[in-house]
Design a protein around this motif. Structure first.
Motif, mmCIF file in Angstrom:
data_model
loop_
_atom_site.group_PDB
_atom_site.id
_atom_site.type_symbol
_atom_site.label_atom_id
_atom_site.label_comp_id
_atom_site.label_asym_id
_atom_site.label_seq_id
_atom_site.Cartn_x
_atom_site.Cartn_y
_atom_site.Cartn_z
ATOM 1 N N MET A 271 0.845 -1.171 0.000
ATOM 2 C CA MET A 271 0.000 0.000 0.000
ATOM 3 C C MET A 271 0.893 1.238 0.000
ATOM 4 N N GLN A 272 0.539 2.192 -0.801
ATOM 5 C CA GLN A 272 1.304 3.428 -0.864
ATOM 6 C C GLN A 272 0.370 4.603 -0.650
ATOM 7 N N LEU A 273 0.762 5.494 0.234
ATOM 8 C CA LEU A 273 -0.035 6.676 0.520
ATOM 9 C C LEU A 273 0.568 7.881 -0.161
ATOM 10 N N SER A 274 -0.290 8.713 -0.657
ATOM 11 C CA SER A 274 0.155 9.980 -1.209
ATOM 12 C C SER A 274 0.046 11.017 -0.099
ATOM 13 N N ARG A 275 1.093 11.779 0.119
ATOM 14 C CA ARG A 275 1.069 12.745 1.192
ATOM 15 C C ARG A 275 1.930 13.939 0.832
ATOM 16 N N LYS A 276 1.668 15.013 1.536
ATOM 17 C CA LYS A 276 2.487 16.203 1.381
ATOM 18 C C LYS A 276 3.797 15.984 2.126
ATOM 19 N N PRO A 277 4.880 16.591 1.680
ATOM 20 C CA PRO A 277 6.130 16.467 2.435
ATOM 21 C C PRO A 277 5.986 17.059 3.827
ATOM 22 N N LYS A 278 6.698 16.460 4.779
ATOM 23 C CA LYS A 278 6.661 16.960 6.146
ATOM 24 C C LYS A 278 7.223 18.375 6.165
ATOM 25 N N ARG A 279 6.579 19.261 6.910
ATOM 26 C CA ARG A 279 7.002 20.647 6.920
ATOM 27 C C ARG A 279 7.292 21.110 8.328
ATOM 28 N N GLU A 280 8.101 22.149 8.421
ATOM 29 C CA GLU A 280 8.353 22.756 9.722
ATOM 30 C C GLU A 280 7.053 23.348 10.218
ATOM 31 N N ASN B 232 -6.598 41.369 25.438
ATOM 32 C CA ASN B 232 -6.707 42.825 25.303
ATOM 33 C C ASN B 232 -7.911 43.277 24.478
ATOM 34 N N ASN B 233 -8.976 42.489 24.487
ATOM 35 C CA ASN B 233 -10.222 42.839 23.787
ATOM 36 C C ASN B 233 -10.025 43.137 22.300
ATOM 37 N N LEU B 234 -9.082 42.462 21.678
ATOM 38 C CA LEU B 234 -8.895 42.620 20.245
ATOM 39 C C LEU B 234 -9.960 41.825 19.496
ATOM 40 N N LYS B 235 -10.052 42.043 18.215
ATOM 41 C CA LYS B 235 -10.994 41.320 17.379
ATOM 42 C C LYS B 235 -10.658 39.821 17.400
ATOM 43 N N PRO B 236 -11.647 38.939 17.417
ATOM 44 C CA PRO B 236 -11.345 37.499 17.402
ATOM 45 C C PRO B 236 -10.589 37.101 16.135
ATOM 46 N N GLN B 237 -9.677 36.137 16.302
ATOM 47 C CA GLN B 237 -8.945 35.604 15.157
ATOM 48 C C GLN B 237 -9.683 34.393 14.616
ATOM 49 N N ARG B 238 -9.616 34.196 13.339
ATOM 50 C CA ARG B 238 -10.206 33.014 12.708
ATOM 51 C C ARG B 238 -9.290 31.830 12.978
ATOM 52 N N TYR B 239 -9.851 30.733 13.415
ATOM 53 C CA TYR B 239 -9.080 29.523 13.681
ATOM 54 C C TYR B 239 -9.336 28.538 12.551
ATOM 55 N N SER B 240 -8.282 28.034 11.976
ATOM 56 C CA SER B 240 -8.392 27.070 10.893
ATOM 57 C C SER B 240 -7.773 25.752 11.358
ATOM 58 N N PRO B 241 -8.609 24.785 11.771
ATOM 59 C CA PRO B 241 -8.065 23.530 12.282
ATOM 60 C C PRO B 241 -7.312 22.766 11.199
ATOM 61 N N GLU B 242 -6.194 22.185 11.596
ATOM 62 C CA GLU B 242 -5.377 21.388 10.681
ATOM 63 C C GLU B 242 -4.980 20.090 11.370
ATOM 64 N N ILE B 243 -4.884 19.050 10.573
ATOM 65 C CA ILE B 243 -4.355 17.771 11.047
ATOM 66 C C ILE B 243 -3.532 17.188 9.916
ATOM 67 N N SER B 244 -2.408 16.584 10.266
ATOM 68 C CA SER B 244 -1.596 15.963 9.231
ATOM 69 C C SER B 244 -1.120 14.593 9.699
ATOM 70 N N LEU B 245 -0.918 13.732 8.727
ATOM 71 C CA LEU B 245 -0.452 12.372 8.953
ATOM 72 C C LEU B 245 0.803 12.190 8.128
ATOM 73 N N TYR C 160 0.391 23.192 19.204
ATOM 74 C CA TYR C 160 0.199 21.933 18.489
ATOM 75 C C TYR C 160 0.373 20.732 19.419
ATOM 76 N N SER C 161 -0.045 19.572 18.929
ATOM 77 C CA SER C 161 0.257 18.276 19.543
ATOM 78 C C SER C 161 0.648 17.326 18.427
ATOM 79 N N GLU C 162 1.589 16.443 18.726
ATOM 80 C CA GLU C 162 2.010 15.436 17.752
ATOM 81 C C GLU C 162 2.201 14.118 18.487
ATOM 82 N N PHE C 163 1.520 13.092 18.010
ATOM 83 C CA PHE C 163 1.698 11.745 18.523
ATOM 84 C C PHE C 163 2.479 10.957 17.497
ATOM 85 N N ILE C 164 3.515 10.265 17.958
ATOM 86 C CA ILE C 164 4.393 9.515 17.064
ATOM 87 C C ILE C 164 4.352 8.050 17.483
#
Length: 126
Positions: A1-10, A32-45, A114-118
């Motif tokens: 089985m071969q998986l296609s994946r993006k290269p591991k990045r910093e 400091n009561n600033l405007k909320p930031q947009r959160y974009s969830p990411e997960i990588s394998l 972040y969290s990373e489980f290996i």
């Protein structure tokens, strides 16, 4: 089985740190009561072959794990949830299963970044 994946990045340089607040409707309040930031969830394998082992890395940009509890997360019955909400055996059993197959599971985490489980398992020759 071969998986296609993006290269591991910093990871640390690419991602802005998350705030210390629960995520609601994909937004974080900011200090400091600033405007909320947009959160974009990411997960990588990431799957790699090293020596005679297969290494599987699962990474996410969630709230991370506090340093004060990171050494306890694989302990039986450890949970950060309220009584009755969780038994605290999921990560303990996961580590037991991986170790029964001759492998190991490790965690790396930075609170609010972040969290990373290996998971490392020995390669099984057919």
């Amino acid at each position: 089985m071969q998986l296609s994946r993006k290269p591991k990045r910093e990871r640390r340089e690419e991602r802005a740190p998350n705030n210390q607040y629960p995520i609601t409707n994909n937004q974080h309040p900011t200090p400091n009561n600033l405007k909320p930031q947009r959160y974009s969830p990411e997960i990588s394998l990431h799957i790699s072959h090293q020596d005679n082992n297969i290494q599987i890395s699962i990474w996410d940009n969630g709230i991370g794990i506090e340093e004060t509890i990171i050494e306890k997360i694989f302990d039986p019955f450890f949970t950060t949830k309220t009584t009755g909400e969780a038994a605290g055996v999921g990560l303990y059993l996961s580590r037991e299963i991986v170790q029964n197959h001759g492998g190991d599971i490790q965690v790396k985490s930075v609170k609010d970044e972040y969290s990373e489980f290996i998971v490392t398992l020995p390669e099984k020759k057919a």
